[in-house]
Design a protein around this motif. Structure first.
Motif, short mmCIF file in Angstrom:
data_model
loop_
_atom_site.label_atom_id
_atom_site.label_comp_id
_atom_site.label_asym_id
_atom_site.label_seq_id
_atom_site.Cartn_x
_atom_site.Cartn_y
_atom_site.Cartn_z
N THR A 1 0.85 -1.19 0.00
CA THR A 1 0.00 0.00 0.00
C THR A 1 0.88 1.24 0.00
O THR A 1 2.09 1.17 0.22
CB THR A 1 -0.89 0.04 1.25
N ASN B 1 -9.82 9.85 5.24
CA ASN B 1 -11.14 9.27 4.99
C ASN B 1 -12.12 10.34 4.49
O ASN B 1 -12.87 10.10 3.54
CB ASN B 1 -11.67 8.62 6.27
N ASN C 1 -11.97 11.26 0.98
CA ASN C 1 -12.34 10.15 0.08
C ASN C 1 -11.13 9.39 -0.46
O ASN C 1 -11.17 8.86 -1.58
CB ASN C 1 -13.20 10.67 -1.07
N VAL C 2 -10.08 9.31 0.34
CA VAL C 2 -8.92 8.49 -0.02
C VAL C 2 -9.26 7.03 0.31
O VAL C 2 -9.84 6.75 1.36
CB VAL C 2 -7.68 8.94 0.78
N PRO C 3 -8.93 6.08 -0.56
CA PRO C 3 -9.20 4.66 -0.27
C PRO C 3 -8.23 4.13 0.79
O PRO C 3 -7.22 3.49 0.50
CB PRO C 3 -8.99 3.97 -1.62
N THR D 1 -7.13 2.42 4.71
CA THR D 1 -7.35 1.63 5.92
C THR D 1 -6.44 2.22 6.99
O THR D 1 -5.23 2.33 6.77
CB THR D 1 -6.99 0.15 5.71
N ASN E 1 -11.90 2.24 4.45
CA ASN E 1 -12.52 2.92 3.31
C ASN E 1 -11.80 2.56 2.01
O ASN E 1 -11.82 3.30 1.06
CB ASN E 1 -12.51 4.44 3.53
N GLY E 2 -11.12 1.42 2.01
CA GLY E 2 -10.35 1.00 0.84
C GLY E 2 -9.02 0.45 1.29
O GLY E 2 -8.66 0.50 2.46
N THR E 3 -8.24 -0.09 0.34
CA THR E 3 -7.00 -0.77 0.70
C THR E 3 -5.77 -0.24 -0.04
O THR E 3 -4.67 -0.78 0.12
CB THR E 3 -7.12 -2.28 0.43
N ASP E 4 -5.92 0.83 -0.83
CA ASP E 4 -4.77 1.36 -1.58
C ASP E 4 -3.79 2.09 -0.67
O ASP E 4 -2.58 2.10 -0.92
CB ASP E 4 -5.24 2.32 -2.67
#
Length: 450
Positions: free
Chosen positions: A112, A135, A138-140, A142, A159-162
């Protein structure tokens, strides 16, 4: 190890704040999660409510058939677990994948874009702020937190894994398992001398951590630390700095100078200059990542804090009750500064539970100075956590060093009675042990009395 091939995850010490965040992460990612902990707490109850199996007896009979395949099972343990633990030894003897929490965090984050927060103080709050900012933009992301976020009522933001946001913990040199893209170091005060021996070894470990940053990564350091990086500070000439600070209705309003611009009239609701510093570095890392300034300003104003970090439980005109995790002299000083800034004319009672015999011994004189600042002090027995007693190191020994006429040694059984004797307007509970379990009782008692 390829985590995609892991179907079962077994936690030994699942009730720890960092361990439980990992347990939640694997559960959400459809792994079969089971765990042991010594004590039933609100954290373990929350995991059980989620659907995770938790037991409280160390016995290999609790290891069911799902965990008998060493090829698809990962065992995660905390260094606080003794090497005599029967379940841990069973997995070690049978050839299972057995890793420390920090090693697993390194595996999860290695693919990541990782933002890591290091430092002897401020990690949890800074990580929580940074996770919230990312978050809200809107960043993907965790984010693995070392405390329960008031915004999310969880120690995990998913909110995502990137992108990952993590605490880089210096205890047991755990942070050396990470390879972040962006990292910060908030402080390097001596601590964990039971692990490091002396302050120079601790400082060396932070320098070693700074070398773990990826080749094109960036290091942020608080101005004044003996490291090279992007600097940050309050009312100074750092690369990122806060200026024009005002307090209005308990809210900080300030400007932030960045290398490229000035962000004006930002708002932040946590008291204390230490929290302003935490907010600044979280903001700086989010700016460096590329988050839009307008969204960052809105996100910062909506941040609510972390439970047990200057958490208000009663806040009226006549009585204030605050609980804080502070367990190092510098952290107690920061709490005192925040209280005095917000309540300059109030009488303050501090109830402190020392954490670890070794820390109490190593910093006794500094604890004495920090605790003497309060108008009144109630001192509880030392919380041992993972340690055995050290001869001569007791709360009574510490109390004798504190230059304060209004000081008393109390047991938890006597605590409510002693609180009734005070004329203080502001009451603080401070410490990293089980003093947090007393908060609900104190709050109830104070609410009835008032």
């Amino acid at each position: 190890m390829n985590l995609n091939n892991i179907h079962n995850v077994y936690f030994i010490g699942i009730g720890g704040i960092g361990m439980s965040a990992l347990a939640r992460y694997f559960y959400v990612n459809k792994k079969h999660v089971v765990g042991y902990d010594k004590t039933q707490t609100n954290i373990t109850n929350g995991l059980i409510d989620l659907g995770i199996e938790v037991h409280f007896e160390d016995s290999i009979k609790n290891i069911d058939s799902k965990f008998l395949n060493s090829n698809n099972t990962l065992v995660v343990y905390t260094p606080a677990v003794p090497n005599t633990h029967s379940e841990l030894n069973f997995f070690l003897s049978k050839g299972f994948y057995v890793l420390k929490r920090s090693q697993v965090l390194g595996l999860i984050t290695e693919n990541t874009f990782c933002l890591a927060v290091a430092g002897t103080h401020g990690k949890t709050t800074t990580t929580s702020i940074l996770g919230h900012l990312m978050n809200e933009c809107n960043v993907p992301v965790t984010a693995f937190l070392g405390g329960i976020s008031e915004n999310y009522n969880s120690n995990l933001i998913l909110n995502g894994t990137d992108v990952s946001v993590v605490e880089a913990d210096e205890f047991d040199r755990s942070f050396l398992t990470l390879s972040p893209d962006l990292a910060c170091i908030t402080s390097m005060d001596a601590d964990h001398l039971d692990i490091y021996g002396d302050a120079s070894e601790l400082e060396k470990s932070f320098k070693d951590f700074s070398k773990k940053i990826k080749p094109n990564g960036k290091l942020f350091v608080k101005n004044g630390l003996p490291l090279t990086g992007i600097t940050y500070g309050i009312e100074d000439d750092s690369d990122y700095s806060i200026h024009n600070i005002k307090i209005e209705n308990g809210t900080y309003i300030f400007d932030v100078k960045t290398p490229k611009t000035v962000l004006e009239n930002l708002q932040f609701n946590l008291p204390g200059r230490h929290n302003l510093s935490n907010a600044l570095i979280a903001l700086a890392m989010a700016v460096q990542y590329g988050c839009p300034h307008r969204q960052l300003a809105k996100a910062l104003a909506s941040y609510k804090g972390v439970k047990r970090r200057f958490t208000y439980h009663i806040k009226t005109q006549n009585l204030v009750f605050i609980d804080d995790y502070a367990h190092h002299p510098e952290e107690i000083n920061a709490v005192y500064q925040a209280v005095r800034e917000m309540y300059p004319n109030k009488k303050v009672l501090a109830i402190f539970q020392p954490h670890l015999y070794s820390r109490t011994k190593d910093f006794a004189d500094d604890f004495a100075i920090s605790l003497a600042q309060f108008d009144e002090l109630l001192l509880l027995d030392i919380y041992p956590a993972r340690e055995l007693p050290i001869d001569g190191v007791t709360s009574e020994w510490l109390l004798n060093k504190v230059n304060n006429k209004n000081k008393r040694l109390v047991s938890k059984d006597e605590l409510l009675l002693e609180i009734h004797k005070t004329s203080a307007n502001v009451i603080l509970t401070i410490g990293a042990g089980d003093i947090g379990e007393e908060v609900k009782h104190i709050k109830k008692e104070l609410s009835i009395a008032s």
